[in-house]
Scaffold this active site. Structure first.
Site, PDB file in Angstrom:
ATOM      1  N   SER A   1       0.822  -1.207   0.000  1.00 27.84           N
ATOM      2  CA  SER A   1       0.000   0.000   0.000  1.00 27.84           C
ATOM      3  C   SER A   1       0.856   1.258   0.000  1.00 27.84           C
ATOM      4  O   SER A   1       0.522   2.251  -0.662  1.00 27.84           O
ATOM      5  CB  SER A   1      -0.951  -0.007   1.202  1.00 27.84           C
ATOM      6  OG  SER A   1      -0.232  -0.008   2.419  1.00 27.84           O
TER       7      SER A   1
ATOM      8  N   ASP B   1       1.118  -0.499   7.730  1.00 26.07           N
ATOM      9  CA  ASP B   1       2.506  -0.938   7.794  1.00 26.07           C
ATOM     10  C   ASP B   1       3.259  -0.403   6.586  1.00 26.07           C
ATOM     11  O   ASP B   1       2.661   0.076   5.624  1.00 26.07           O
ATOM     12  CB  ASP B   1       2.595  -2.472   7.769  1.00 26.07           C
ATOM     13  CG  ASP B   1       1.903  -3.104   8.971  1.00 26.07           C
ATOM     14  OD1 ASP B   1       1.623  -2.383   9.938  1.00 26.07           O
ATOM     15  OD2 ASP B   1       1.642  -4.316   8.915  1.00 26.07           O
TER      16      ASP B   1
ATOM     17  N   ASP C   1       5.706  -1.923   3.788  1.00 26.90           N
ATOM     18  CA  ASP C   1       6.344  -3.088   3.170  1.00 26.90           C
ATOM     19  C   ASP C   1       7.588  -2.595   2.456  1.00 26.90           C
ATOM     20  O   ASP C   1       7.500  -1.823   1.498  1.00 26.90           O
ATOM     21  CB  ASP C   1       5.394  -3.757   2.179  1.00 26.90           C
ATOM     22  CG  ASP C   1       4.199  -4.396   2.878  1.00 26.90           C
ATOM     23  OD1 ASP C   1       4.423  -5.205   3.791  1.00 26.90           O
ATOM     24  OD2 ASP C   1       3.061  -4.080   2.511  1.00 26.90           O
TER      25      ASP C   1
ATOM     26  N   ASP D   1       7.649  -4.503   7.535  1.00 24.60           N
ATOM     27  CA  ASP D   1       7.877  -5.872   7.064  1.00 24.60           C
ATOM     28  C   ASP D   1       9.025  -5.805   6.070  1.00 24.60           C
ATOM     29  O   ASP D   1       8.937  -5.105   5.063  1.00 24.60           O
ATOM     30  CB  ASP D   1       6.626  -6.433   6.378  1.00 24.60           C
ATOM     31  CG  ASP D   1       5.525  -6.769   7.385  1.00 24.60           C
ATOM     32  OD1 ASP D   1       5.778  -6.678   8.600  1.00 24.60           O
ATOM     33  OD2 ASP D   1       4.420  -7.120   6.939  1.00 24.60           O
TER      34      ASP D   1
ATOM     35  N   LYS E   1     -10.495  -0.687  -1.157  1.00 24.73           N
ATOM     36  CA  LYS E   1      -9.916  -1.383  -0.002  1.00 24.73           C
ATOM     37  C   LYS E   1     -10.719  -1.110   1.263  1.00 24.73           C
ATOM     38  O   LYS E   1     -10.932  -2.019   2.076  1.00 24.73           O
ATOM     39  CB  LYS E   1      -8.451  -0.970   0.179  1.00 24.73           C
ATOM     40  CG  LYS E   1      -7.527  -1.514  -0.895  1.00 24.73           C
ATOM     41  CD  LYS E   1      -6.089  -1.091  -0.681  1.00 24.73           C
ATOM     42  CE  LYS E   1      -5.487  -1.706   0.554  1.00 24.73           C
ATOM     43  NZ  LYS E   1      -4.048  -1.411   0.687  1.00 24.73           N
TER      44      LYS E   1
ATOM     45  N   TYR F   1     -11.615  -8.788   2.797  1.00 25.83           N
ATOM     46  CA  TYR F   1     -10.237  -8.375   2.543  1.00 25.83           C
ATOM     47  C   TYR F   1      -9.301  -9.235   3.379  1.00 25.83           C
ATOM     48  O   TYR F   1      -9.487  -9.382   4.579  1.00 25.83           O
ATOM     49  CB  TYR F   1     -10.037  -6.897   2.909  1.00 25.83           C
ATOM     50  CG  TYR F   1      -8.676  -6.347   2.534  1.00 25.83           C
ATOM     51  CD1 TYR F   1      -8.476  -5.745   1.303  1.00 25.83           C
ATOM     52  CD2 TYR F   1      -7.595  -6.449   3.394  1.00 25.83           C
ATOM     53  CE1 TYR F   1      -7.237  -5.241   0.942  1.00 25.83           C
ATOM     54  CE2 TYR F   1      -6.356  -5.949   3.047  1.00 25.83           C
ATOM     55  CZ  TYR F   1      -6.180  -5.341   1.825  1.00 25.83           C
ATOM     56  OH  TYR F   1      -4.954  -4.861   1.470  1.00 25.83           O
TER      57      TYR F   1
END
Length: 565
Positions: free
Chosen positions: A143, A154, A156, A209, A270, A279
């Site tokens: 995202s 978060d 990524d 992450d 989303k 989701y």
């Protein structure tokens, strides 16, 4: 010969109509005179002209009844503006201060991995010139990489290293220790046995992450182009999987004709999917990359459409999509074959590879739930000009307590939060086998992705409630299901670090936090509590006159009235 009339608008909002082979301007026709005579149109296959787009089908009936086209177009624009405001009010748009913080965290991570790769090169006793030339980088995806993150998202991030940096020793040991020694880093732990191995930690309070990929080069450029075949030569399978997120993001952004509209559409989709409980890839639904491809698919085919029209088209397109026909973006070749695996009930091609599809855990139950929600979305958005229309209705949380009489309660617990994090991740990665088993016994199971905490249980815990077939009253041998699933869980863990308890509860036995859940942020495991008191920054736009309240369509009967509402 009579032809079907088609309506179009230009970039200035002027409306044209096409009765045969020529475009006629609404404002310049009294009596009608043809204009743009050199621009020929096939009415049976509406073209995608540069600068022109089909008028929202919702407006066509009003145009044919003689309504002022300028008023109707302004009403459509107003609907888009109200949707943007709704998104801002829901906290989907991060504040400038939050954006600066995220950029600073990424910049610090890049500095850390550059220092790390120099140490690795030195420890490998490479020549001094190679040590100086050695470099690694951090690339974002998910995202954040697509620009659709919110305040609680978060980050990524992918660590891309050169050929001499190994995952087992250099990434999971040396880089882990370097990160763990920094005061900004907390809650760091490694997940080595996942399909995409990674480290998870918080950096200045932001959840990160971080997987790893190794390229067969001495130096990795800061903004390395991972779509360039040169950098993909001879890489191992694990690195290939780690790279897929970044490569998919870059392909999608390249193929979207209007990135800002694509981002707005994807944010809306989303939020809708999370509110309606469809989701989450681990629970058998679509994940972020699936919805990103679907949103880009609609944007590609309607490059000049407004946001409100894109939302309407999105639900109409996929409510009636002939699954399992695959969805793929223009500019990418469709793969020749589809696996007969049931996970390919709703295949979506990865845009960065012609022979790969988005990883899917979809089952019969989740296929039904997704399709039902698409139909509901279409029923609610096909007439957005009616006076009582409200975007909030589309995003109403799914009423689990009203829909299902019985639930499977899945309680996961551990002795401390660190063990619980790893245990929950391990169990969720195997949820599909539990879902399939419950389908075999009950025919249907709705695996709600929402996470709760049982406050009456002393140990740290996470609880899920999965809805069971409303029409079935069979007694489930839940102990047998529990034992069978625990055997699956134990495969890979010599001694499971946590405990799991399955039970069947009635809707009347659900805790208040479940029956009153609004689907808002914060209904998560308690190690990830979000600050709902944080000030939200609304998007300010020049609003249109308030007298455009809306119009009721003459054929306003709702299709699919019971489609999950």
């Amino acid at each position: 010969m009579e032809f079907e009339t088609n309506y179009y608008s230009d970039t200035e909002g002027a409306v044209f109509w096409v009765p045969n082979q020529e475009a006629i301007h609404f404002r310049r026709v009294n009596p009608p005179l043809t204009c743009n005579s050199g621009l020929h149109i096939n009415p049976r296959r509406p073209p995608f002209w540069p600068g022109f787009s089909p008028v929202n089908p919702l407006l066509v009936g009003f145009l044919e009844l003689g309504f002022d086209p300028d008023v109707l177009m302004k009403m459509e624009v107003q609907r888009s503006i109200s949707l943007l405001q709704f998104m801002a009010d829901e906290g989907l748009v991060p504040s400038p201060e939050e954006e600066i913080k995220r950029r600073n965290v990424i910049a610090k991570l890049k500095q850390i991995v550059m220092h790390w790769v120099k140490r690795v090169a030195y420890q490998c006793q490479l020549p001094k010139n190679r040590v100086r030339a050695a470099s690694a980088t951090i690339l974002t995806f998910g995202s954040y990489g697509l620009g659709v993150h919110n305040s609680g998202s978060d980050i990524d991030a992918l660590c891309v290293g050169p050929y001499f940096a190994t995952m087992a020793e250099d990434f999971f040991v040396l880089l882990h220790n370097m990160l763990a020694s920094r005061p900004e880093v907390t809650e760091i732990h490694c997940i080595k046995d996942a399909k995409v191995p990674l480290m998870k930690f918080k950096f200045d309070g932001l959840s990160i992450d971080l997987p790893f990929a190794q390229l067969k080069v001495i130096s990795v450029p800061e903004n390395v182009d991972l779509l360039n075949p040169f950098f993909l030569r001879n890489i191992d399978d694990t690195s290939w999987r780690s790279l897929s997120g970044v490569r998919a993001n870059k392909s999608i952004l390249q193929l979207a004709p209007n990135v800002e509209l694509f981002q707005s559409l994807l944010r809306c989709v989303k939020l809708w999917a999370k509110r309606r409980g469809v989701y989450g890839n681990l629970h058998g639904f679509f994940g972020g990359v699936h919805f990103a491809v679907l949103a880009a698919f609609v944007c590609q085919r309607h490059p000049n459409a407004s946001l409100s029209l894109l939302i309407s088209i999105f639900f109409k397109t996929f409510a009636f999509w002939p699954w399992p026909r695959p969805v793929f973006l223009h500019g990418r070749m469709m793969a020749p074959t589809i696996s007969s695996d049931s996970r390919f009930l709703m295949p979506i091609q990865l845009p960065c590879s012609p022979n790969e599809y988005c990883h899917s855990n979809i089952t019969r139950s989740t296929f039904f739930r997704i399709r039902t929600e698409f139909l509901r979305g279409h029923a609610l958005t096909k007439d957005i000009l009616r006076p009582d229309f409200s975007w909030s209705i589309l995003f109403d949380p799914f009423p689990y307590a009203k829909k299902y009489a019985q639930f499977v309660k899945i309680c996961l617990s551990a002795s401390n939060q660190d063990e619980l994090r790893g245990w929950v991740g391990w169990v969720k990665s195997r949820f599909r086998s539990l879902l399939v088993k419950l389908e075999e016994l009950q025919g249907f199971c709705d695996p709600s992705p929402l996470e709760y905490v049982d406050v009456d249980l002393g140990a740290p815990n996470v609880v899920f409630y999965w809805g069971l077939q409303p029409s079935r009253r069979d007694i489930i041998d839940i102990d047998f299901v529990d034992e069978d699933f625990m055997k699956n869980m134990s495969n890979g863990y010599r001694v499971p670090p946590g405990r799991m308890k399955l039970s069947v509860v009635k809707a009347s036995q659900l805790p208040k936090s479940v029956t009153c859940n609004t689907g808002s942020k914060g209904v998560r495991a308690r190690w990830r509590i979000l600050d709902n008191s944080q000030r939200k920054i609304p998007v300010r736009t020049n609003s249109l006159p308030q007298e455009f309240a809306g119009l009721m369509a003459t054929n306003g009967s709702a299709e699919f009235p019971s489609a999950g509402v």
